[in-house]
Design an enzyme around this catalytic site. Sequence first.
Site, PDB file in Angstrom:
ATOM      1  N   ASP A 226      -9.330   0.655   2.206  1.00  0.00           N
ATOM      2  CA  ASP A 226      -8.381   0.109   3.173  1.00  0.00           C
ATOM      3  C   ASP A 226      -8.688   0.383   4.586  1.00  0.00           C
ATOM      4  OD1 ASP A 226      -6.108  -0.635   4.631  1.00  0.00           O
ATOM      5  OD2 ASP A 226      -5.126   1.321   4.105  1.00  0.00           O
TER       6      ASP A 226
ATOM      7  N   GLU B 165      -9.788  12.489   7.763  1.00  0.00           N
ATOM      8  CA  GLU B 165      -9.688  13.813   7.409  1.00  0.00           C
ATOM      9  C   GLU B 165     -10.769  14.755   7.142  1.00  0.00           C
ATOM     10  OE1 GLU B 165      -7.201  13.373   3.116  1.00  0.00           O
ATOM     11  OE2 GLU B 165      -7.946  11.550   4.000  1.00  0.00           O
TER      12      GLU B 165
ATOM     13  N   GLU C 178      -9.403   3.899  -1.938  1.00  0.00           N
ATOM     14  CA  GLU C 178      -7.808   3.714  -2.857  1.00  0.00           C
ATOM     15  C   GLU C 178      -8.183   3.221  -4.197  1.00  0.00           C
ATOM     16  OE1 GLU C 178      -4.443   2.375  -0.894  1.00  0.00           O
ATOM     17  OE2 GLU C 178      -5.411   3.089   1.326  1.00  0.00           O
TER      18      GLU C 178
ATOM     19  N   LYS D 104      -4.662  -2.140  10.214  1.00  0.00           N
ATOM     20  CA  LYS D 104      -4.893  -2.216   8.717  1.00  0.00           C
ATOM     21  C   LYS D 104      -5.112  -3.566   8.530  1.00  0.00           C
ATOM     22  CE  LYS D 104      -3.733   2.037   7.601  1.00  0.00           C
ATOM     23  NZ  LYS D 104      -4.550   2.817   6.903  1.00  0.00           N
TER      24      LYS D 104
ATOM     25  N   GLN E 295      -3.906   2.286  15.234  1.00  0.00           N
ATOM     26  CA  GLN E 295      -3.081   3.002  14.261  1.00  0.00           C
ATOM     27  C   GLN E 295      -2.134   3.755  15.356  1.00  0.00           C
ATOM     28  OE1 GLN E 295      -4.526   4.754  10.917  1.00  0.00           O
ATOM     29  NE2 GLN E 295      -2.603   4.898   9.991  1.00  0.00           N
TER      30      GLN E 295
ATOM     31  N   ASP F 148       0.873  -1.241  -0.001  1.00  0.00           N
ATOM     32  CA  ASP F 148       0.147  -0.117   0.123  1.00  0.00           C
ATOM     33  C   ASP F 148       1.062   1.043  -0.003  1.00  0.00           C
ATOM     34  OD1 ASP F 148      -2.414   1.339   0.103  1.00  0.00           O
ATOM     35  OD2 ASP F 148      -2.651   1.302   2.260  1.00  0.00           O
TER      36      ASP F 148
ATOM     37  N   HIS G 249      -3.647  13.946   0.950  1.00  0.00           N
ATOM     38  CA  HIS G 249      -3.955  13.061   2.110  1.00  0.00           C
ATOM     39  C   HIS G 249      -2.771  13.072   2.829  1.00  0.00           C
ATOM     40  CE1 HIS G 249      -5.303   9.746   4.362  1.00  0.00           C
ATOM     41  NE2 HIS G 249      -4.103   8.896   4.068  1.00  0.00           N
TER      42      HIS G 249
ATOM     43  N   THR H 199      -9.206  -5.796   4.203  1.00  0.00           N
ATOM     44  CA  THR H 199      -9.237  -4.636   3.008  1.00  0.00           C
ATOM     45  C   THR H 199     -10.078  -5.506   1.794  1.00  0.00           C
ATOM     46  OG1 THR H 199      -6.654  -4.424   3.284  1.00  0.00           O
ATOM     47  CG2 THR H 199      -7.382  -3.786   1.291  1.00  0.00           C
TER      48      THR H 199
ATOM     49  N   ARG I 182      -8.260   3.724  13.571  1.00  0.00           N
ATOM     50  CA  ARG I 182      -7.307   4.901  13.810  1.00  0.00           C
ATOM     51  C   ARG I 182      -6.945   4.794  15.260  1.00  0.00           C
ATOM     52  NH1 ARG I 182      -6.144   5.821   8.652  1.00  0.00           N
ATOM     53  NH2 ARG I 182      -8.084   6.431   7.566  1.00  0.00           N
TER      54      ARG I 182
ATOM     55  N   GLU J 131     -10.500   3.828   3.745  1.00  0.00           N
ATOM     56  CA  GLU J 131      -9.626   4.729   2.933  1.00  0.00           C
ATOM     57  C   GLU J 131     -10.118   4.363   1.361  1.00  0.00           C
ATOM     58  OE1 GLU J 131      -5.661   4.091   4.223  1.00  0.00           O
ATOM     59  OE2 GLU J 131      -5.917   5.479   5.609  1.00  0.00           O
TER      60      GLU J 131
HETATM   61 CA    CA Z   1      -4.067   3.016   3.073  1.00  0.00          CA
END
Ligand code: CA
Length: 436
Positions: A245, A386, A213, A265, A252, A139, A146, A269, A249, A211
């Site tokens: 993804d 975000e 992607e 993560k 993380q 990834d 971002h 996925t 948080r 996420e």
């Molecule tokens: Ca990612």
Amino acid sequence: MNHSINHTHDPSLRSWVESANHKGTDFPIQNLPFGVFRHRDTTISPRIGVAIGDRILDLFACQQIGLLQELPESLQAACIEPNLNPLMALGSWATSALRDRLSELLRLNGSPPPLEAKILIPMAEAELLLPASIGDYTDFYASIFHATNVGKLFRPENPLLPNYKYIPVGYHGRSSSIVASDTLIKRPQGQKKRPQESAPTFGLSKLLDYEVEVGFFVSSGNDLGQSIAIDQAEEHIFGLCLVNDWSARDIQAWEYQPLGPFLAKSFATTISPWIVTLEALAPFRCPVFARPQEDPTPLSYLASALNAQLGGIELTVELRLSSAQMRSQEIEPLRVSQASFEEMYWTIAQMLTHHTSNGCNLRPGDLLASGTVSGPKSGSQGSLLEITRRGSQPIELPTGEVRSFLEDGDEVILYGYCEQKGYVRIGFGECRGKLI
Ligand code: CA
């Protein structure tokens, strides 16, 4: 080859599969994306299929009744496998020869072939599986918007690290937990520690995020010790899909230093079932992202005239969200964000070239993902982290519910499509996942 427009892109082409000619379909005859499916009501093994309108063209059946007999034997053999890896391994000549034949086969020339019932199945009757056996997954972090948004939240004084404009930053992900669209996602447990707490606790993640992607599959790989030059990079890319993804948080934030993402993560996925080939994307290629003048130019192994001119892809990605309450009131999913893949700081060719620059070997079916696709404008951020500024500015749903992060029962749906004047719009279908 991947960049040239040919007869398969001709906007006047129509298919005898009526639904493929409907305005706004993701799968007109100009698209022809590959996937793997299984008929819901039978025990027949998975087969390779091509999406056409609301139908799937069964390549196993096509091969068995001789519709692919003009193609080389190695290519015919790859078409009857239970996943796309053997087809990917043959390289771009094979994908292109097959696309050429399928375009001819599905084209409207008077009346449909008499064998229609044998080679087509309604998409609604199929279970769409992972398209390939994915050996390795990497990834990246290719959107500077971002990277800056996230950097500001975690390191306000120093949002963008000094390597960002030189290196397509990435990490090695986990392939075993990549799941097909529509797979239910279980909220993970893990270690978390808030800044005000003196010690971590173990429990369910409360800050679960997505996420948005774009993924790309490796076709023919490279030998260990051999790098792939930037202008050859796309010859090693089979096609693109959508990737969610999923990211915890809170897990993380506590675990990511000093070695990067790990259990935050690797619990899941989700990828979309259809892989849109680079050849299908040829009409939608565009120049690389225009770096501000003060930014460094990429080092020479990451730069070429071809990449500058056509390295980008005009691909719009969208995310829609529906809560259990919204579905019970029959309210349509809310569009939360929309962004353009052409605004990525690094191209797919640069990511693949960088990946192999140390001699690391890529294998057919490996998946590389772009990292969250976010743009500069409001409404173009590809994660809740975000959009809600780490939960401090929740979004409101049409039911009056609010979301800082995802709640159980929330369903997240990614869409992707390409539009260009003079060409037929093509889409990626859905990448869907519900949290339980
Ligand atoms: Ca990612």
